[in-house]
Write an enzyme that holds these catalytic residues in place. Structure first.
Site, PDB file in Angstrom:
ATOM      1  N   GLY A   1      33.820  35.052  56.410  1.00 54.25           N
ATOM      2  CA  GLY A   1      33.826  34.959  54.942  1.00 54.25           C
ATOM      3  C   GLY A   1      33.379  33.594  54.472  1.00 54.25           C
ATOM      4  N   ILE A   2      32.539  32.911  55.250  1.00 53.07           N
ATOM      5  CA  ILE A   2      32.103  31.538  54.907  1.00 53.07           C
ATOM      6  C   ILE A   2      31.235  31.519  53.653  1.00 53.07           C
TER       7      ILE A   2
ATOM      8  N   ASP B   1      30.034  41.486  62.190  1.00 54.73           N
ATOM      9  CA  ASP B   1      30.628  42.245  61.081  1.00 54.73           C
ATOM     10  C   ASP B   1      32.057  42.632  61.433  1.00 54.73           C
TER      11      ASP B   1
ATOM     12  N   ALA C   1      36.863  39.663  53.652  1.00 50.53           N
ATOM     13  CA  ALA C   1      37.585  40.851  53.182  1.00 50.53           C
ATOM     14  C   ALA C   1      36.865  41.414  51.973  1.00 50.53           C
TER      15      ALA C   1
ATOM     16  N   SER D   1      47.859  37.608  50.813  1.00 52.65           N
ATOM     17  CA  SER D   1      47.733  37.500  49.352  1.00 52.65           C
ATOM     18  C   SER D   1      49.033  37.800  48.615  1.00 52.65           C
TER      19      SER D   1
ATOM     20  N   GLU E   1      49.113  39.529  46.161  1.00 54.45           N
ATOM     21  CA  GLU E   1      49.041  40.945  45.751  1.00 54.45           C
ATOM     22  C   GLU E   1      49.993  41.796  46.587  1.00 54.45           C
TER      23      GLU E   1
ATOM     24  N   TYR F   1      44.002  47.469  47.922  1.00 51.51           N
ATOM     25  CA  TYR F   1      43.785  46.111  48.426  1.00 51.51           C
ATOM     26  C   TYR F   1      45.112  45.488  48.877  1.00 51.51           C
TER      27      TYR F   1
ATOM     28  N   THR G   1      39.288  34.752  35.621  1.00 51.09           N
ATOM     29  CA  THR G   1      39.105  33.347  35.210  1.00 51.09           C
ATOM     30  C   THR G   1      37.626  33.032  34.995  1.00 51.09           C
TER      31      THR G   1
ATOM     32  N   GLY H   1      40.627  43.465  29.902  1.00 47.97           N
ATOM     33  CA  GLY H   1      41.640  44.516  30.044  1.00 47.97           C
ATOM     34  C   GLY H   1      42.993  44.027  29.550  1.00 47.97           C
TER      35      GLY H   1
ATOM     36  N   PRO I   1      44.758  51.257  37.260  1.00 48.24           N
ATOM     37  CA  PRO I   1      45.626  52.426  37.458  1.00 48.24           C
ATOM     38  C   PRO I   1      47.085  52.015  37.710  1.00 48.24           C
TER      39      PRO I   1
HETATM   40  P1  NAP Z   1      35.290  36.245  48.237  1.00 49.51           P
HETATM   41  O1  NAP Z   1      34.667  35.132  47.464  1.00 49.51           O
HETATM   42  O2  NAP Z   1      35.194  37.641  47.737  1.00 49.51           O
HETATM   43  O3  NAP Z   1      34.638  36.207  49.717  1.00 49.51           O
HETATM   44  C1  NAP Z   1      34.796  37.240  50.649  1.00 49.51           C
HETATM   45  C2  NAP Z   1      33.980  36.968  51.885  1.00 49.51           C
HETATM   46  O4  NAP Z   1      34.163  38.044  52.836  1.00 49.51           O
HETATM   47  C3  NAP Z   1      32.474  36.857  51.644  1.00 49.51           C
HETATM   48  O5  NAP Z   1      31.972  35.799  52.428  1.00 49.51           O
HETATM   49  C4  NAP Z   1      31.956  38.193  52.178  1.00 49.51           C
HETATM   50  O6  NAP Z   1      30.630  38.146  52.625  1.00 49.51           O
HETATM   51  C5  NAP Z   1      32.884  38.403  53.366  1.00 49.51           C
HETATM   52  N1  NAP Z   1      32.904  39.779  53.880  1.00 49.51           N
HETATM   53  C6  NAP Z   1      33.303  40.880  53.203  1.00 49.51           C
HETATM   54  N2  NAP Z   1      33.186  41.946  54.007  1.00 49.51           N
HETATM   55  C7  NAP Z   1      32.702  41.524  55.217  1.00 49.51           C
HETATM   56  C8  NAP Z   1      32.371  42.166  56.461  1.00 49.51           C
HETATM   57  N3  NAP Z   1      32.487  43.472  56.634  1.00 49.51           N
HETATM   58  N4  NAP Z   1      31.928  41.411  57.499  1.00 49.51           N
HETATM   59  C9  NAP Z   1      31.777  40.087  57.330  1.00 49.51           C
HETATM   60  N5  NAP Z   1      32.067  39.421  56.178  1.00 49.51           N
HETATM   61  C10 NAP Z   1      32.520  40.145  55.142  1.00 49.51           C
HETATM   62  O7  NAP Z   1      36.818  35.951  48.511  1.00 49.51           O
HETATM   63  P2  NAP Z   1      37.669  34.570  48.384  1.00 49.51           P
HETATM   64  O8  NAP Z   1      38.185  34.464  46.994  1.00 49.51           O
HETATM   65  O9  NAP Z   1      36.901  33.466  48.998  1.00 49.51           O
HETATM   66  O10 NAP Z   1      38.939  34.917  49.293  1.00 49.51           O
HETATM   67  C11 NAP Z   1      38.926  34.665  50.699  1.00 49.51           C
HETATM   68  C12 NAP Z   1      39.992  35.514  51.374  1.00 49.51           C
HETATM   69  O11 NAP Z   1      41.271  35.199  50.818  1.00 49.51           O
HETATM   70  C13 NAP Z   1      39.843  37.026  51.181  1.00 49.51           C
HETATM   71  O12 NAP Z   1      40.334  37.642  52.352  1.00 49.51           O
HETATM   72  C14 NAP Z   1      40.749  37.339  50.003  1.00 49.51           C
HETATM   73  O13 NAP Z   1      41.166  38.695  50.053  1.00 49.51           O
HETATM   74  C15 NAP Z   1      41.884  36.375  50.280  1.00 49.51           C
HETATM   75  N6  NAP Z   1      42.658  35.904  49.120  1.00 49.51           N
HETATM   76  C16 NAP Z   1      42.000  35.379  48.041  1.00 49.51           C
HETATM   77  C17 NAP Z   1      42.756  34.878  46.987  1.00 49.51           C
HETATM   78  C18 NAP Z   1      42.093  34.247  45.781  1.00 49.51           C
HETATM   79  O14 NAP Z   1      42.775  34.092  44.758  1.00 49.51           O
HETATM   80  N7  NAP Z   1      40.828  33.840  45.878  1.00 49.51           N
HETATM   81  C19 NAP Z   1      44.161  34.905  47.054  1.00 49.51           C
HETATM   82  C20 NAP Z   1      44.781  35.434  48.181  1.00 49.51           C
HETATM   83  C21 NAP Z   1      44.011  35.915  49.223  1.00 49.51           C
HETATM   84  P3  NAP Z   1      29.374  38.521  51.679  1.00 49.51           P
HETATM   85  O15 NAP Z   1      28.916  37.211  51.095  1.00 49.51           O
HETATM   86  O16 NAP Z   1      28.423  39.101  52.653  1.00 49.51           O
HETATM   87  O17 NAP Z   1      29.823  39.497  50.640  1.00 49.51           O
HETATM   88  O1  F7E Z   2      42.794  39.741  37.808  1.00 46.05           O
HETATM   89  C1  F7E Z   2      43.798  40.977  34.447  1.00 46.05           C
HETATM   90  C2  F7E Z   2      43.954  41.927  35.627  1.00 46.05           C
HETATM   91  O2  F7E Z   2      40.727  40.278  39.088  1.00 46.05           O
HETATM   92  C3  F7E Z   2      43.879  38.971  37.346  1.00 46.05           C
HETATM   93  C4  F7E Z   2      41.862  38.323  44.063  1.00 46.05           C
HETATM   94  O3  F7E Z   2      41.363  37.085  44.488  1.00 46.05           O
HETATM   95  O4  F7E Z   2      43.921  37.307  43.357  1.00 46.05           O
HETATM   96  C5  F7E Z   2      42.838  38.097  42.905  1.00 46.05           C
HETATM   97  O5  F7E Z   2      43.288  39.359  42.448  1.00 46.05           O
HETATM   98  C6  F7E Z   2      44.597  39.678  36.223  1.00 46.05           C
HETATM   99  C7  F7E Z   2      44.928  41.153  36.496  1.00 46.05           C
HETATM  100  O6  F7E Z   2      42.548  38.839  40.137  1.00 46.05           O
HETATM  101  C8  F7E Z   2      40.491  41.548  33.099  1.00 46.05           C
HETATM  102  O7  F7E Z   2      44.444  43.204  35.175  1.00 46.05           O
HETATM  103  C9  F7E Z   2      42.521  41.423  32.326  1.00 46.05           C
HETATM  104  O8  F7E Z   2      46.243  41.425  36.108  1.00 46.05           O
HETATM  105  O9  F7E Z   2      41.156  37.874  38.405  1.00 46.05           O
HETATM  106  P1  F7E Z   2      41.694  39.174  38.845  1.00 46.05           P
HETATM  107  P2  F7E Z   2      43.694  39.647  40.930  1.00 46.05           P
HETATM  108  O10 F7E Z   2      43.581  41.114  40.728  1.00 46.05           O
HETATM  109  O11 F7E Z   2      44.990  38.991  40.615  1.00 46.05           O
HETATM  110  C10 F7E Z   2      44.678  37.866  44.439  1.00 46.05           C
HETATM  111  C11 F7E Z   2      45.755  36.890  44.814  1.00 46.05           C
HETATM  112  C12 F7E Z   2      43.832  38.321  45.553  1.00 46.05           C
HETATM  113  O12 F7E Z   2      44.252  38.292  46.714  1.00 46.05           O
HETATM  114  C13 F7E Z   2      42.555  39.000  45.218  1.00 46.05           C
HETATM  115  O13 F7E Z   2      41.659  38.986  46.324  1.00 46.05           O
HETATM  116  O14 F7E Z   2      43.756  39.691  35.080  1.00 46.05           O
HETATM  117  N1  F7E Z   2      42.574  41.204  33.686  1.00 46.05           N
HETATM  118  N2  F7E Z   2      41.243  41.641  31.957  1.00 46.05           N
HETATM  119  C14 F7E Z   2      41.343  41.268  34.183  1.00 46.05           C
HETATM  120  N3  F7E Z   2      40.881  41.112  35.432  1.00 46.05           N
HETATM  121  C15 F7E Z   2      39.540  41.234  35.648  1.00 46.05           C
HETATM  122  N4  F7E Z   2      39.063  41.060  36.888  1.00 46.05           N
HETATM  123  N5  F7E Z   2      38.684  41.514  34.613  1.00 46.05           N
HETATM  124  C16 F7E Z   2      39.081  41.675  33.311  1.00 46.05           C
HETATM  125  O15 F7E Z   2      38.300  41.936  32.430  1.00 46.05           O
END
Ligand code: NAP
Ligand code: F7E
Length: 327
Positions: A9-10, A57, A81, A124, A126, A148, A189, A210, A278
């Site tokens: 996921g780099i 992959d 992921a 996460s 979540e 998820y 954000t 939303g 949902p």
């Molecule tokens: P992101 O920007 O969506 O990046 C996801 C990465 O996973 C991308 O590099 C993507 O590659 C790669 N990937 C997806 N499917 C793959 C596959 N089948 N094989 C190889 N690579 C694959 O996510 P992020 O925000 O950096 O988050 C990083 C990790 O932390 C994720 O696991 C996410 O679920 C978890 N997480 C994120 C948050 C948050 O708030 N950001 C919080 C808690 C946990 P492509 O460029 O090819 O799409």
């Molecule tokens: O939504 C509300 C939405 O999509 C945050 C991922 O990195 O963090 C992320 O998941 C909140 C939700 O992030 C819109 O209903 C309102 O309550 O930015 P989000 P997420 O679902 O919290 C966790 C920790 C992860 O692990 C995940 O990978 O915002 N919301 N209106 C909206 N959200 C989106 N996306 N778009 C809207 O228009």
């Protein structure tokens, strides 16, 4: 000799910050990327010449085993992921394959190649979903509310299980939402800060959202990747919550972003019922006391600083876009 690291996921938000951080620590940084007909390396373009990328992959066990065998890393950070919650209802099986079983494939590869490799799993907040208590810590019961979230619970427990079964130095970092100018534009954000920039510069008028009442504990991605690394430098593997301890609503996020550029959000934001999920995670707030105590980790960027940093970056990006199309 410098330590070698593999980041899956780099190309993602966290992968790019972690790669920068580990380069600064003197690591030999390798990244796993999946094959694509076009290169999606925008977030790592500035460090591209200093890292080594390999194709493999999460869906292909043999590709991962071969990769680990070729690189022989000291540490593996599994950040790859399917990470967007709404898509997990549209593609629940694929989400399970990537986000849940993908973790087992990584751990199996370590088991086969070298049990000494240290492993970080990107878990996460979540997983807490319909929260059982506030704030949430490492002992709070999970109640995921999306495919998820369910997949991440599996990933968390398989990490704990391989640690307990085979003695692998495996850590699960339970990270609350973390954002940055590199956040994908579908997450709330960045969707807001990108729209604020476009509205301010006269390119757009409305922003459709939303649930404005949802509350999140939002931090800065640059702070959070430091915590990932800290976990793997300890004497013993363990699991940690990483969070700021503060929560804000989507409404507050919108208000902070619009008011920063002198605009009233009420004139521009409309609700689109199609964006209501949902099953919603209504509120999240983390307790990172263990990370503070054991790792010495503290977040350095506040909510307001984060929103302003993202608005500033989007204003600059949109201005560049406009200038490019004018030429
Ligand atoms: P992101 O920007 O969506 O990046 C996801 C990465 O996973 C991308 O590099 C993507 O590659 C790669 N990937 C997806 N499917 C793959 C596959 N089948 N094989 C190889 N690579 C694959 O996510 P992020 O925000 O950096 O988050 C990083 C990790 O932390 C994720 O696991 C996410 O679920 C978890 N997480 C994120 C948050 C948050 O708030 N950001 C919080 C808690 C946990 P492509 O460029 O090819 O799409
Ligand atoms: O939504 C509300 C939405 O999509 C945050 C991922 O990195 O963090 C992320 O998941 C909140 C939700 O992030 C819109 O209903 C309102 O309550 O930015 P989000 P997420 O679902 O919290 C966790 C920790 C992860 O692990 C995940 O990978 O915002 N919301 N209106 C909206 N959200 C989106 N996306 N778009 C809207 O228009």
């Amino acid at each position: 000799m410098s330590k070698r690291v593999l980041i899956t996921g780099i190309t993602g938000q966290d992968g790019s910050y972690l790669a920068e951080f580990l380069l600064a620590q003197g690591y030999d940084v390798h990244g796993m990327v999946r094959r694509s007909s076009t290169e999606g390396f925008d977030r790592i373009r500035h460090i591209r010449s200093r890292i080594t990328l390999h194709q493999a992959d999460l869906l292909d066990q043999l590709s991962i085993v071969r990769l680990l065998d070729a690189i022989r890393p000291d540490e593996v950070y599994n950040l790859a992921a399917m990470s967007f919650v709404p898509t997990s209802w549209e593609q629940p099986l694929l989400t399970g394959e990537f986000t849940a079983l993908g973790v087992t494939r990584m751990l199996e590869a370590i088991r086969q190649v070298d049990l000494g490799i240290r492993f970080y799993q990107a878990s996460s907040s979540e997983m807490f979903g319909a929260v059982r208590e506030e704030p949430q810590n490492e002992n709070t019961r999970f109640w995921p509310r999306s495919p998820y979230g369910v997949a991440k619970v599996y990933g968390h427990w398989i990490t704990v299980n391989y640690r307990e079964s085979f003695g692998i130095f495996a850590c699960s970092g339970i990270l609350f939402n973390h954002e940055s100018p590199r956040r994908g534009k579908e997450f709330v954000t960045r969707k807001v800060t990108d729209a604020v920039a476009r509205i301010k510069l006269g390119l757009q008028d409305k922003l459709y959202l939303g649930n404005l009442d949802a509350m999140r504990d939002w931090g800065f991605a640059g702070d959070y990747v430091r915590a990932m690394w800290m976990m793997l430098q300890q004497e013993k593997p363990d699991d940690y919550v990483i969070a700021t301890g503060e929560k804000h609503s989507v409404r507050e996020l919108v208000e902070t972003a619009f008011s920063y550029v002198g605009m009233d959000w009420r004139h521009h934001v409309e609700i689109d019922p199609k964006l209501i999920r949902p099953a919603e995670v209504c509120t999240l707030r983390g307790d990172a006391a263990k990370a503070r105590r054991v790792l010495g980790w503290h977040p350095q960027v506040s909510f307001t600083q984060l929103v302003q940093m993202m608005v500033d970056a989007d204003l600059e990006a949109v201005r560049r876009e406009v200038a490019d199309t004018a030429h």
